[in-house]
Design an enzyme around this catalytic site. Sequence first.
Site: not given
Length: 186
Positions: A7, A73, A146
Amino acid sequence: MFVLGIDPGMSRCGYGVVEQIPAAGTQRARTEAVALGVIRTDPGEPHAARLATQMGELQALISEFQPSVVAVERVFFQANARTAIGVAQVAGLAMAVAAAAGLEVVEYTPTQVKQAVAGWGGADKDQMKRMVAELLALPGPPEPADAADAAAVALCHLSQASWHGAATHARARVLLPASGAAAPTS
Protein backbone atom coordinates in the site's frame (compact mmCIF):
# COMPACT_ATOMS: atom_id res chain seq x y z
CA MET A 1 2.99 -19.01 -2.54
CA PHE A 2 4.21 -15.87 -0.79
CA VAL A 3 2.74 -12.54 -1.91
CA LEU A 4 4.11 -9.19 -0.80
CA GLY A 5 1.29 -6.65 -0.85
CA ILE A 6 2.19 -2.96 -0.94
CA ASP A 7 0.00 0.00 0.00
CA PRO A 8 2.28 2.80 -1.26
CA GLY A 9 2.77 6.00 0.67
CA MET A 10 5.66 8.37 1.24
CA SER A 11 5.31 8.78 5.02
CA ARG A 12 3.77 5.36 5.64
CA CYS A 13 4.11 2.53 3.12
CA GLY A 14 2.15 -0.51 4.26
CA TYR A 15 3.37 -4.01 3.55
CA GLY A 16 1.79 -7.39 4.04
CA VAL A 17 3.42 -10.73 3.37
CA VAL A 18 0.75 -13.37 2.98
CA GLU A 19 1.27 -17.07 2.36
CA GLN A 20 -1.22 -19.33 0.65
CA ILE A 21 -0.93 -22.84 2.03
CA PRO A 22 -2.22 -25.46 -0.43
CA ALA A 23 -5.01 -27.84 0.45
CA ALA A 24 -3.96 -31.18 1.90
CA GLY A 25 -6.31 -34.14 1.83
CA THR A 26 -9.75 -32.95 2.87
CA GLN A 27 -8.50 -29.62 4.19
CA ARG A 28 -9.11 -26.45 2.20
CA ALA A 29 -6.30 -24.12 1.17
CA ARG A 30 -5.75 -21.37 3.71
CA THR A 31 -3.92 -18.07 3.92
CA GLU A 32 -1.73 -16.81 6.72
CA ALA A 33 -0.17 -13.48 7.53
CA VAL A 34 3.60 -13.89 7.66
CA ALA A 35 4.46 -10.23 8.27
CA LEU A 36 2.42 -7.02 8.43
CA GLY A 37 3.88 -3.59 8.97
CA VAL A 38 4.67 -0.11 7.79
CA ILE A 39 7.80 1.48 6.37
CA ARG A 40 7.94 5.00 7.82
CA THR A 41 9.92 7.97 6.58
CA ASP A 42 10.51 11.31 8.26
CA PRO A 43 8.65 14.15 6.49
CA GLY A 44 11.47 16.48 7.56
CA GLU A 45 14.07 14.61 5.50
CA PRO A 46 14.84 15.43 1.86
CA HIS A 47 12.55 13.71 -0.63
CA ALA A 48 15.37 11.72 -2.26
CA ALA A 49 16.53 10.43 1.12
CA ARG A 50 12.99 9.28 1.92
CA LEU A 51 12.81 7.39 -1.39
CA ALA A 52 16.21 5.82 -0.65
CA THR A 53 14.90 4.65 2.74
CA GLN A 54 11.83 3.16 1.06
CA MET A 55 14.02 1.40 -1.51
CA GLY A 56 16.31 -0.13 1.10
CA GLU A 57 13.40 -1.35 3.22
CA LEU A 58 11.60 -2.84 0.20
CA GLN A 59 14.79 -4.62 -0.88
CA ALA A 60 15.19 -6.01 2.64
CA LEU A 61 11.60 -7.29 2.69
CA ILE A 62 12.07 -9.02 -0.66
CA SER A 63 15.37 -10.53 0.46
CA GLU A 64 13.94 -11.76 3.78
CA PHE A 65 10.62 -13.20 2.57
CA GLN A 66 11.41 -14.03 -1.07
CA PRO A 67 7.85 -13.57 -2.34
CA SER A 68 6.65 -15.13 -5.58
CA VAL A 69 4.90 -11.93 -6.59
CA VAL A 70 4.62 -8.31 -5.48
CA ALA A 71 1.11 -6.84 -5.62
CA VAL A 72 0.88 -3.05 -5.51
CA GLU A 73 -2.21 -0.94 -5.00
CA ARG A 74 -2.54 1.24 -8.10
CA VAL A 75 -2.61 4.97 -7.52
CA PHE A 76 -6.08 5.79 -8.74
CA PHE A 77 -7.06 9.16 -7.35
CA GLN A 78 -5.90 11.58 -4.69
CA ALA A 79 -7.51 14.91 -3.85
CA ASN A 80 -4.11 16.36 -2.92
CA ALA A 81 -1.75 16.46 -5.94
CA ARG A 82 1.36 16.61 -3.73
CA THR A 83 0.29 13.46 -1.89
CA ALA A 84 -0.58 11.73 -5.17
CA ILE A 85 2.89 12.39 -6.56
CA GLY A 86 4.60 10.91 -3.51
CA VAL A 87 2.32 7.86 -3.52
CA ALA A 88 2.95 7.34 -7.25
CA GLN A 89 6.71 7.61 -6.73
CA VAL A 90 6.67 4.97 -3.99
CA ALA A 91 4.43 2.70 -6.10
CA GLY A 92 6.86 3.00 -9.01
CA LEU A 93 9.80 2.40 -6.72
CA ALA A 94 8.17 -0.76 -5.31
CA MET A 95 7.50 -2.06 -8.81
CA ALA A 96 11.05 -1.31 -9.95
CA VAL A 97 12.65 -2.94 -6.90
CA ALA A 98 10.50 -6.06 -7.39
CA ALA A 99 11.18 -6.23 -11.14
CA ALA A 100 14.92 -5.80 -10.54
CA ALA A 101 14.72 -8.79 -8.18
CA GLY A 102 13.15 -10.82 -11.00
CA LEU A 103 9.70 -10.97 -9.41
CA GLU A 104 6.30 -10.80 -11.05
CA VAL A 105 4.63 -7.44 -10.36
CA VAL A 106 0.89 -6.84 -10.51
CA GLU A 107 -1.26 -3.80 -9.76
CA TYR A 108 -4.81 -3.64 -8.46
CA THR A 109 -7.11 -0.66 -8.10
CA PRO A 110 -8.66 0.06 -4.71
CA THR A 111 -12.04 -1.06 -6.08
CA GLN A 112 -10.59 -4.40 -7.25
CA VAL A 113 -9.05 -4.95 -3.81
CA LYS A 114 -12.32 -4.14 -2.01
CA GLN A 115 -14.31 -6.37 -4.36
CA ALA A 116 -11.95 -9.34 -3.90
CA VAL A 117 -11.63 -9.04 -0.11
CA ALA A 118 -15.00 -7.70 1.06
CA GLY A 119 -17.17 -8.71 -1.88
CA TRP A 120 -18.16 -5.09 -2.52
CA GLY A 121 -16.16 -2.36 -4.25
CA GLY A 122 -17.55 0.30 -1.91
CA ALA A 123 -16.41 -1.29 1.36
CA ASP A 124 -15.10 1.17 3.95
CA LYS A 125 -11.83 0.95 5.93
CA ASP A 126 -13.42 -0.76 8.95
CA GLN A 127 -15.12 -3.39 6.79
CA MET A 128 -11.84 -4.06 5.01
CA LYS A 129 -9.88 -4.43 8.24
CA ARG A 130 -12.48 -6.85 9.64
CA MET A 131 -12.41 -8.94 6.45
CA VAL A 132 -8.60 -9.03 6.41
CA ALA A 133 -8.67 -10.23 10.03
CA GLU A 134 -11.26 -12.88 9.16
CA LEU A 135 -9.49 -14.14 6.03
CA LEU A 136 -6.12 -14.32 7.78
CA ALA A 137 -7.55 -15.73 11.06
CA LEU A 138 -6.08 -12.83 13.04
CA PRO A 139 -7.24 -12.16 16.61
CA GLY A 140 -8.42 -8.69 15.61
CA PRO A 141 -8.29 -6.12 12.83
CA PRO A 142 -4.68 -5.37 11.87
CA GLU A 143 -3.20 -2.00 12.76
CA PRO A 144 -2.14 0.38 11.43
CA ALA A 145 -4.56 0.77 8.53
CA ASP A 146 -1.70 0.89 6.00
CA ALA A 147 -0.61 -2.63 6.98
CA ALA A 148 -4.21 -3.87 6.73
CA ASP A 149 -4.52 -2.27 3.29
CA ALA A 150 -1.31 -3.96 2.12
CA ALA A 151 -2.53 -7.35 3.38
CA ALA A 152 -5.78 -6.74 1.46
CA VAL A 153 -3.79 -6.13 -1.74
CA ALA A 154 -1.95 -9.44 -1.21
CA LEU A 155 -5.26 -11.23 -0.54
CA CYS A 156 -6.71 -9.67 -3.69
CA HIS A 157 -3.87 -11.15 -5.72
CA LEU A 158 -4.36 -14.59 -4.19
CA SER A 159 -8.06 -14.36 -5.02
CA GLN A 160 -7.32 -13.34 -8.61
CA ALA A 161 -4.62 -15.99 -9.00
CA SER A 162 -6.96 -18.71 -7.66
CA TRP A 163 -9.72 -17.64 -10.02
CA HIS A 164 -7.33 -17.47 -12.97
CA GLY A 165 -5.94 -20.92 -12.15
CA ALA A 166 -9.43 -22.42 -11.84
CA ALA A 167 -10.51 -20.85 -15.14
CA THR A 168 -7.39 -22.12 -16.92
CA HIS A 169 -7.96 -25.62 -15.51
CA ALA A 170 -11.64 -25.56 -16.59
CA ARG A 171 -10.70 -24.43 -20.12
CA ALA A 172 -8.15 -27.22 -20.36
CA ARG A 173 -10.76 -29.81 -19.34
CA VAL A 174 -13.19 -28.52 -21.96
CA LEU A 175 -10.55 -28.51 -24.69
CA LEU A 176 -8.98 -31.86 -23.82
CA PRO A 177 -11.42 -34.62 -22.81
CA ALA A 178 -10.27 -36.99 -20.05
CA SER A 179 -9.86 -39.88 -22.52
CA GLY A 180 -7.06 -38.01 -24.24
CA ALA A 181 -8.97 -38.02 -27.52
CA ALA A 182 -9.15 -34.84 -29.51
CA ALA A 183 -11.94 -32.49 -28.56
CA PRO A 184 -14.97 -32.70 -30.83
CA THR A 185 -15.20 -30.10 -33.54
CA SER A 186 -18.37 -28.56 -34.90
